[in-house]
Each structure stands twice: as structure tokens, then as C-alpha cells.
Design an enzyme around this catalytic site. Structure first.
Site, PDB file in Angstrom:
ATOM      1  N   HIS A   1      52.060 -22.205  -4.774  1.00 12.79           N
ATOM      2  CA  HIS A   1      51.987 -23.626  -4.391  1.00 12.79           C
ATOM      3  C   HIS A   1      53.411 -24.125  -4.267  1.00 12.79           C
ATOM      4  O   HIS A   1      54.089 -24.305  -5.275  1.00 12.79           O
ATOM      5  CB  HIS A   1      51.252 -24.438  -5.463  1.00 12.79           C
ATOM      6  CG  HIS A   1      49.861 -23.966  -5.741  1.00 12.79           C
ATOM      7  ND1 HIS A   1      48.746 -24.538  -5.159  1.00 12.79           N
ATOM      8  CD2 HIS A   1      49.392 -22.984  -6.551  1.00 12.79           C
ATOM      9  CE1 HIS A   1      47.653 -23.923  -5.597  1.00 12.79           C
ATOM     10  NE2 HIS A   1      48.017 -22.977  -6.448  1.00 12.79           N
ATOM     11  N   PHE A   2      53.882 -24.302  -3.023  1.00 12.99           N
ATOM     12  CA  PHE A   2      55.271 -24.712  -2.820  1.00 12.99           C
ATOM     13  C   PHE A   2      55.397 -26.206  -2.485  1.00 12.99           C
ATOM     14  O   PHE A   2      56.489 -26.685  -2.181  1.00 12.99           O
ATOM     15  CB  PHE A   2      55.958 -23.832  -1.774  1.00 12.99           C
ATOM     16  CG  PHE A   2      56.363 -22.462  -2.304  1.00 12.99           C
ATOM     17  CD1 PHE A   2      56.320 -22.173  -3.663  1.00 12.99           C
ATOM     18  CD2 PHE A   2      56.811 -21.472  -1.451  1.00 12.99           C
ATOM     19  CE1 PHE A   2      56.704 -20.921  -4.164  1.00 12.99           C
ATOM     20  CE2 PHE A   2      57.208 -20.219  -1.929  1.00 12.99           C
ATOM     21  CZ  PHE A   2      57.144 -19.941  -3.281  1.00 12.99           C
TER      22      PHE A   2
ATOM     23  N   LYS B   1      40.914 -20.974   1.928  1.00 11.51           N
ATOM     24  CA  LYS B   1      40.933 -21.189   0.474  1.00 11.51           C
ATOM     25  C   LYS B   1      39.870 -22.225   0.125  1.00 11.51           C
ATOM     26  O   LYS B   1      39.812 -23.297   0.725  1.00 11.51           O
ATOM     27  CB  LYS B   1      42.310 -21.714   0.043  1.00 11.51           C
ATOM     28  CG  LYS B   1      42.350 -22.355  -1.347  1.00 11.51           C
ATOM     29  CD  LYS B   1      42.238 -21.324  -2.461  1.00 11.51           C
ATOM     30  CE  LYS B   1      42.196 -21.957  -3.854  1.00 11.51           C
ATOM     31  NZ  LYS B   1      43.493 -22.341  -4.390  1.00 11.51           N
TER      32      LYS B   1
ATOM     33  N   HIS C   1      39.203 -20.446  -5.872  1.00 10.85           N
ATOM     34  CA  HIS C   1      39.458 -20.826  -7.262  1.00 10.85           C
ATOM     35  C   HIS C   1      38.094 -21.007  -7.906  1.00 10.85           C
ATOM     36  O   HIS C   1      37.337 -21.896  -7.515  1.00 10.85           O
ATOM     37  CB  HIS C   1      40.247 -22.146  -7.287  1.00 10.85           C
ATOM     38  CG  HIS C   1      40.542 -22.652  -8.656  1.00 10.85           C
ATOM     39  ND1 HIS C   1      41.820 -22.920  -9.080  1.00 10.85           N
ATOM     40  CD2 HIS C   1      39.739 -22.950  -9.705  1.00 10.85           C
ATOM     41  CE1 HIS C   1      41.784 -23.344 -10.330  1.00 10.85           C
ATOM     42  NE2 HIS C   1      40.531 -23.378 -10.728  1.00 10.85           N
TER      43      HIS C   1
ATOM     44  N   HIS D   1      42.945 -15.534  -9.446  1.00 14.44           N
ATOM     45  CA  HIS D   1      43.262 -15.692 -10.886  1.00 14.44           C
ATOM     46  C   HIS D   1      42.073 -15.543 -11.839  1.00 14.44           C
ATOM     47  O   HIS D   1      41.670 -16.497 -12.493  1.00 14.44           O
ATOM     48  CB  HIS D   1      44.001 -17.006 -11.153  1.00 14.44           C
ATOM     49  CG  HIS D   1      43.530 -18.227 -10.430  1.00 14.44           C
ATOM     50  ND1 HIS D   1      42.207 -18.557 -10.280  1.00 14.44           N
ATOM     51  CD2 HIS D   1      44.226 -19.229  -9.848  1.00 14.44           C
ATOM     52  CE1 HIS D   1      42.119 -19.684  -9.618  1.00 14.44           C
ATOM     53  NE2 HIS D   1      43.317 -20.112  -9.341  1.00 14.44           N
TER      54      HIS D   1
ATOM     55  N   ASP E   1      50.163 -17.539  -8.692  1.00 10.47           N
ATOM     56  CA  ASP E   1      49.684 -18.928  -8.715  1.00 10.47           C
ATOM     57  C   ASP E   1      50.839 -19.865  -9.105  1.00 10.47           C
ATOM     58  O   ASP E   1      50.629 -20.866  -9.799  1.00 10.47           O
ATOM     59  CB  ASP E   1      48.499 -19.086  -9.664  1.00 10.47           C
ATOM     60  CG  ASP E   1      47.777 -20.416  -9.498  1.00 10.47           C
ATOM     61  OD1 ASP E   1      48.073 -21.147  -8.537  1.00 10.47           O
ATOM     62  OD2 ASP E   1      46.903 -20.731 -10.334  1.00 10.47           O
TER      63      ASP E   1
ATOM     64  N   HIS F   1      55.441 -28.065 -11.743  1.00 12.21           N
ATOM     65  CA  HIS F   1      55.449 -29.515 -12.003  1.00 12.21           C
ATOM     66  C   HIS F   1      56.729 -29.783 -12.777  1.00 12.21           C
ATOM     67  O   HIS F   1      57.223 -28.891 -13.485  1.00 12.21           O
ATOM     68  CB  HIS F   1      54.249 -29.925 -12.866  1.00 12.21           C
ATOM     69  CG  HIS F   1      52.920 -29.634 -12.237  1.00 12.21           C
ATOM     70  ND1 HIS F   1      52.379 -30.422 -11.240  1.00 12.21           N
ATOM     71  CD2 HIS F   1      52.026 -28.641 -12.458  1.00 12.21           C
ATOM     72  CE1 HIS F   1      51.197 -29.924 -10.879  1.00 12.21           C
ATOM     73  NE2 HIS F   1      50.963 -28.842 -11.595  1.00 12.21           N
TER      74      HIS F   1
ATOM     75  N   GLY G   1      49.636 -26.125 -14.304  1.00 11.76           N
ATOM     76  CA  GLY G   1      50.425 -25.294 -13.395  1.00 11.76           C
ATOM     77  C   GLY G   1      51.748 -24.898 -14.015  1.00 11.76           C
ATOM     78  O   GLY G   1      52.328 -25.668 -14.782  1.00 11.76           O
TER      79      GLY G   1
HETATM   80  O1  DOR Z   1      46.911 -24.764 -12.759  1.00 10.63           O
HETATM   81  C1  DOR Z   1      46.830 -24.809 -11.537  1.00 10.63           C
HETATM   82  N1  DOR Z   1      47.670 -25.562 -10.812  1.00 10.63           N
HETATM   83  N2  DOR Z   1      45.875 -24.112 -10.918  1.00 10.63           N
HETATM   84  C2  DOR Z   1      45.641 -24.266  -9.606  1.00 10.63           C
HETATM   85  O2  DOR Z   1      44.771 -23.604  -9.099  1.00 10.63           O
HETATM   86  C3  DOR Z   1      46.394 -25.255  -8.830  1.00 10.63           C
HETATM   87  C4  DOR Z   1      47.709 -25.428  -9.405  1.00 10.63           C
HETATM   88  C5  DOR Z   1      48.507 -26.570  -8.815  1.00 10.63           C
HETATM   89  O3  DOR Z   1      48.509 -26.703  -7.583  1.00 10.63           O
HETATM   90  O4  DOR Z   1      49.141 -27.293  -9.568  1.00 10.63           O
END
Ligand code: DOR
Length: 443
Positions: free
Chosen positions: A60-61, A142, A174, A231, A301, A305, A320
Site C-alpha cells: 500500500h503506497f 482485489k 482480504h 495474508h 502488505d 501510517h 498497518g
Molecule cells: O492492516 C492493514 N492495513 N491491512 C490491510 O489489509 C490494509 C492496510 C492498510 O491499507 O492500511
């Protein structure tokens, strides 16, 4: 431009042995070329191993829209440092990648920003089957069968059936059952209330993961639709994943291999993830499943944050953690500890993701394949430190961990993007080519 890599121990598709690899422009021209072969650059890789570049099929960029956490440039620099030559990115950006137009916008954005190769999933909603049907230049679809960061839940059976019946791209999902998650949350709210981050693993418990994975497998089999379970986090799901041939594949992340509920005390929300981390028994079962190829792919994954966002009390803290720049080293350290072979790591991090997602000419060191290569030093010991991280969020849940076995040079389509501890921020990777008529993963 020709580059000759000499004296490396190469992890080739069928054997690991000393070999020379000749690159011409973006391709591998020859393994063990004649002594007379000329090259513009010669890399002496004595003492090092050469592996195919890592393909991380779940990152997740945050670009566009959430670029204070990460963007396609910083995420890709972190990849380069971590030996990752290709990433496949998730659609829960802002706007979401749920239309052909949004997919093309993201591809254009990446062309100007990414130093490694890139591809983007198209995200499913309850109403966008026509977009999913029209999407090209993508690894696949997805589905969030279970809510997570972003608002992309597709939980209705009718919508899921329709997506499986009316689309042809491979699907990844997911898997956490929303009904179970909501009931668990309510039970805690009606009872003691949330006490700590540990509650996250009670809300997103074993049953939530098992029920949703079982549902996904049922859908895949009913519709004969290729399906990749992202995951996997529990031992319970492993049994469900047996014997589906190449139709259903699965993935495990380093945090589900190496963290468990005991880590909340030390790391708090830094190990708050969806699916949640589970128990030590689950860690061990997942690792064993990876070793025997019951779980085919390792991906991160990577979901950054900021620390400020993370440091609020549960349940407001986001789920995340970042991992792309350390995932390969985490696994090489396991090789050094004797827990798995280097060949198994290469299979799960390089070859299998290429096969699962029908990538043309990636994931192997073979003549005619793309020159996406990573040189690793199996004897190098380094400590992960927050201050050294290239991810924009600037922290790692593995801060302080000393690992042996690190990438020392990363080559993307023939160009060195990481060497001598430095990344080349000026270079650009390229869009991944997919051929979905290839047939996908086979055992
Ligand atoms: O913990 C997670 N954060 N799991 C995910 O599938 C999405 C990800 C996020 O985008 O922050």
C-alpha cells in the site's frame, strides 16, 4: 549496454551454483557466456549470492491521496533498498483504484515516480463489474471481503458471486468475516470496553479469518475462478488451502510469521494489522506451511501510517505496518538460522508471485528473462533502525533487530538502483507486463 556479473553463487531455477550472468540492456542475455563475451561493466560478486529480484505482490503506497504516509517514489526507494524489484499495489488509495480511468492515472503517476517495476490491482466494489471486465494492464482484482483501511468492503454474497461469475482476471482477497468482526467488537463494547491494543486480536479473531477464507475458497471453486488468499494469519486456514491445484494460491506476510499477541505489550499499535497477529502456534504453523509450499507466496502488505497516527488509543489507531525494505533480510536471516533454505525463500518471494500473477519474463534468473536481480550478502549483519528507513513513515516494527543476510545491490531492468548502501532516486522502473493466458501458478 552490457553488464557482466561474475563469480556470484546464483540461485537458478533448477540449481544453485557459481555462474556468470550477462545482461544486455534490460534482459538477461546469457548464463555463463563465453570468456570472450564483452561487457561495458563487470561486477565482481565474489562471496555474494545472486537471486531474482523480489516481487512483493501486496503493498500500500498511499498514492494518490494519502501521501503524507508514503508515495510511489518513497515506497519504491524502500523497495530498492530491500532488494524488491517489482511491487503490486493495492487499490485503497484516495481516490480508490476501482475504475479503468483510476488505474491508468495510477500507472501514469508511477511512470514518473517509481524507481522499481510496478503494477496495480483494480479494486472491486458492489457495483463496478463493468470496470473489472474492462480493466487491462493489471495483475488482477482485489476484493476486501472484510473491512480494512479505506472504505472498500464487498461483503454481500450476491455481489461476490457476480464478481466471480462475470470477470476473468485473477482475484485476490482480504479474508476476514465482517459479521464475526462486528459481533466481536460489539461484545467487547457491551462488556469491559476496549482496554488495549491486544483487543484487536479478539475483534479480528481466528474465526473471522477462517470463515472468510472458507467462503472465498468456496466461491473460487464454484466459479472455477483463480483466487489468491492474501495474508493468511491462522493455522486453521492452512488446512483449507490444501489440494486445489493451481486454482487457489495463498500468501503469508513476515509479521504473521514473526509477531504474535505477546508482542502487543512491547510494540502496541505498531503490530496492529488486519488480519490481526495471532499466537505463537500460528506463527509456527504458518512458517511450516511456507516451508512445504502449502503457502506459495511471501509478501509484506506494507501498509505505512505515521507514528502520530499509530500512537492514538485503540480502537482509533489505524492498522498497518511498513515492511518492504526489510522483508528479504528477515527471510535471509531465517535461512542463516537453518529454518528454511535460500531456494525456498527465492521460490516464495521471486518465482511464485510471478507465476501467480502471470508476469511475463520475471521471477527467475534465466536467459531471455528481465534483468531484475538482487545481489545478497549472506554474511552481512545489520541492525534495523527507524532512522535508516526510507519509507516515508520513518519507522519499523523490527527496530533494533539484528539480522544476518542482506541485499547489497538491486538491479531493475538492467540498471543498478541500489548499491553501496545508496539508492538511485533518479532512475525509473517500468510497468509490468501481464499475460493472463499463461495459466498461472502450478505446483
Ligand atoms: O492492516 C492493514 N492495513 N491491512 C490491510 O489489509 C490494509 C492496510 C492498510 O491499507 O492500511
Amino acid at each position: 549496454m552490457r553488464t557482466l556479473i561474475r563469480n556470484a553463487t546464483c540461485v537458478l531455477p533448477d540449481e544453485t551454483r557459481p555462474a556468470s550472468v550477462l545482461i544486455e540492456d534490460s534482459k538477461i542475455l546469457a548464463i555463463d557466456p563465453p570468456e570472450t563475451a564483452s561487457a561495458d561493466e563487470v561486477i565482481d560478486a565474489s562471496g555474494l549470492h545472486l537471486i531474482p529480484g523480489v516481487i512483493d505482490d501486496q503493498v500500500h503506497f498511499r498514492d494518490p491521496g494519502l501521501t503524507h504516509k508514503e508515495d510511489l517514489h518513497t515506497g519504491s526507494l524502500a523497495c530498492a533498498k530491500g532488494g524488491v524489484t517489482t511491487f503490486l499495489e493495492m487499490p485503497n488509495t484516495n481516490p480508490t483504484t476501482t475504475s479503468v480511468a483510476a488505474l491508468h492515472d495510477k500507472l501514469a503517476l508511477a511512470a514518473g515516480k517509481s524507481v522499481v517495476n510496478y503494477g496495480f490491482y483494480v479494486g472491486a466494489t458492489c457495483e463496478n463489474v463493468a470496470e473489472l471486465q474492462a480493466a487491462e494492464r493489471t495483475p488482477g482484482i482485489k476484493i476486501f471481503i472484510g473491512s480494512s483501511t479505506g472504505n472498500m468492503l464487498v461483503d454481500e454474497q450476491e455481489a461476490l458471486e457476480r464478481i466471480c461469475a462475470e470477470t476473468t482476471l485473477p482475484i485476490c482477497a482480504h479474508c476476514e468475516d465482517e459479521t464475526t468482526v462486528r459481533a466481536n467488537r460489539q461484545r467487547i463494547e457491551d462488556g469491559p470496553g476496549f482496554q488495549s491494543y491486544l483487543d484487536h486480536s479478539s475483534v479480528r479473531d481466528h474465526a473471522a479469518a477462517r470463515i472468510a477464507t472458507e467462503r472465498a475458497i468456496g466461491l473460487a471453486k464454484k466459479h472455477g475462478h483463480r483466487f489468491h488468499v492474501l495474508h493468511v494469519s491462522t493455522a486453521d486456514e492452512i488446512a483449507l488451502l490444501a489440494d486445489h491445484g493451481g486454482l487457489i494460491t495463498a500468501e503469508v506476510c513476515p509479521h504473521h510469521l514473526f509477531f504474535n499477541v505477546d508482542d502487543y505489550e512491547r510494540l502496541g499499535s505498531l503490530v496492529q494489522m488486519n488480519p490481526s497477529v495471532k499466537t505463537k502456534t500460528d506463527n509456527e504453523a504458518l512458517f511450516a506451511a511456507f516451508v512445504v509450499n502449502r503457502i506459495q507466496v511471501i509478501a509484506t502488505d506494507h501498509a505505512p501510517h505515521t507514528l502520530e497516527e499509530k500512537n492514538v488509543a485503540y480502537p482509533k489507531s489505524p492498522s498497518g505496518l511498513p515492511a518492504v525494505e526489510n522483508s528479504l533480510a528477515l527471510m535471509l536471516d531465517q535461512v542463516n538460522k537453518g529454518h528454511c533454505t535460500l531456494e525456498r525463500v527465492v521460490a516464495a518471494m521471486c518465482d511464485a508471485p510471478a507465476r501467480v500473477w502471470d508476469m511475463v519474463s520475471k521471477g527467475r534468473i534465466a536467459e531471455g528473462y528481465d534483468a531484475d536481480l538482487t545481489l545478497i550478502d549472506m554474511n552481512l549483519t545489520q541492525t534495523i533502525r527507524n532512522e535508516d528507513q526510507l519509507t516515508k513513515c520513518g519507522w519499523s516494527p523490527w527496530h533494533g533487530a539484528s539480522l544476518t543476510g542482506w541485499p547489497v545491490r538491486t538491479i531493475v531492468m538492467g540498471q543498478t538502483v541500489f548499491a553501496d548502501g545508496k539508492v538511485r532516486a533518479d532512475l525509473r522502473g517500468s510497468e509490468v507486463q501481464f499475460d493472463h493466458s499463461l495459466g498461472g501458478y502450478w505446483d
